[in-house]
Design an enzyme around this catalytic site. Sequence first.
Site: not given
Ligand SMILES: CC(C)=CCC/C(C)=C/CC/C(C)=C/COP(=O)(O)OP(=O)(O)O
Length: 397
Positions: A226, A331
């Site tokens: 990811h 946001d």
């Molecule tokens: C410094 C720090 C704390 C960093 C965090 C890093 C970060 C953004 C990790 C993502 C986590 C994650 C798997 C989201 C999937 O969301 P989703 O399933 O809603 O989104 P998607 O469909 O785009 O994968």
Amino acid sequence: MTCMEPSSSSSAEWKATASQEEQWALEHHVFRIYQLFCKIPPKSQAVMLELQRDNHIEYLMKGLRQLGPSFSVLDANRPWICYWILHSIALLGDCVDEDLESNAIDFLRRCQDQHGGYGGGPGQMPHLATTYAAVNSLITLGGHKALSSINRGKIYSFLRRMKHTSGGFSMHDGGEVDVRACYTAISVASALSILDKELILGVGDYILSCQTYEGGIAGEPGSEAHGGYTFCGLAAMILINEVNRLDLPNLTDWLVFRQGVEGGFQGRTNKLVDGCYSFWQGGAAVLIQRLHAASVGEAEDLFQSHALQQYILLCSQVEGGFRDKPGKSRDHYHTCYCLSGLSAAQFRWPKDADSEPLPGFVLGPYSNLLEPINPLYNIVFDRYDEAREFFTESNDA
Ligand SMILES: CC(C)=CCC/C(C)=C/CC/C(C)=C/COP(=O)(O)OP(=O)(O)O
Ligand SMILES: [Zn+2]
């Protein structure tokens, strides 16, 4: 699930996929915007590509003021809200007035735990993510009052307490161990000049065990690669000087294929593009370009900077703030990471990775140019430099 929550996937066998209908709906939205853009006269095109700087600043200042003088809303995310807003304002080349600055410093001081680290609010349990957000906020504010409010000795004890037998870190006492925890711990320790062998021991092995067959990095061993975790893993490996242990060609391949036809990046294979990955994926690409620049002196572009800037300005930008994609609301999280991605896309890295990046291709009017960031920490370049000097001098004293 929101963009900041960890994925619930526990095995690389299981992969999340956007439905065909969702993908078509997004393409329909985005292509209507681009079609409209292509049909209008150049003067109006220039207006559409303009960064709505004043509107963004108004939206951000309002967000900060709404927290009130003592930030007394009940929420475990307040250091993050501070960081998203303060960093966005700094990227836009502005700063907050003395009252807002003083409220933010006092509030963050009250979030500091007596045994070290910052919680989501006063009296809340210290957590690595909110510690990262609080430290980055104070470095972004800069100046003696903000920087000296950080108790580095106690943060060091907190980081040592979070160290896990796997080599990684727990997000909080008894909390989850993942690549986010490794990055936030290492980033904080490095930014505060308290990084040592004990903190580094085993981190490289843990992150290496999270690089998947696709080439990207997952949150935990066995999960799906990811963008959020790939940025965290890559930046942490650079900070501990172990980046060459990763399979960088495979990581680069995975990364470059995450830029969609819409111009933005997706977080993982077969999912929709989203403005926040402009930084998580775009920032990771910049980190690799920077490594290339340092070793061979010239950096090949790993993503289409023009297309990314176009997605951010035409599809994520609204009148004051940024959003994930058309149809979603703005946001502060997406505002912070769209602006961070836009800055990452606008600059080029010289051979000496420590020197300031130079403006490269800026889509739209040149007044769209943002402040450059240090991509390892996602802090505006000058603010990070000031803090490094301040903390190195404190170590020498
Ligand atoms: C410094 C720090 C704390 C960093 C965090 C890093 C970060 C953004 C990790 C993502 C986590 C994650 C798997 C989201 C999937 O969301 P989703 O399933 O809603 O989104 P998607 O469909 O785009 O994968
Ligand atoms: Zn997002």
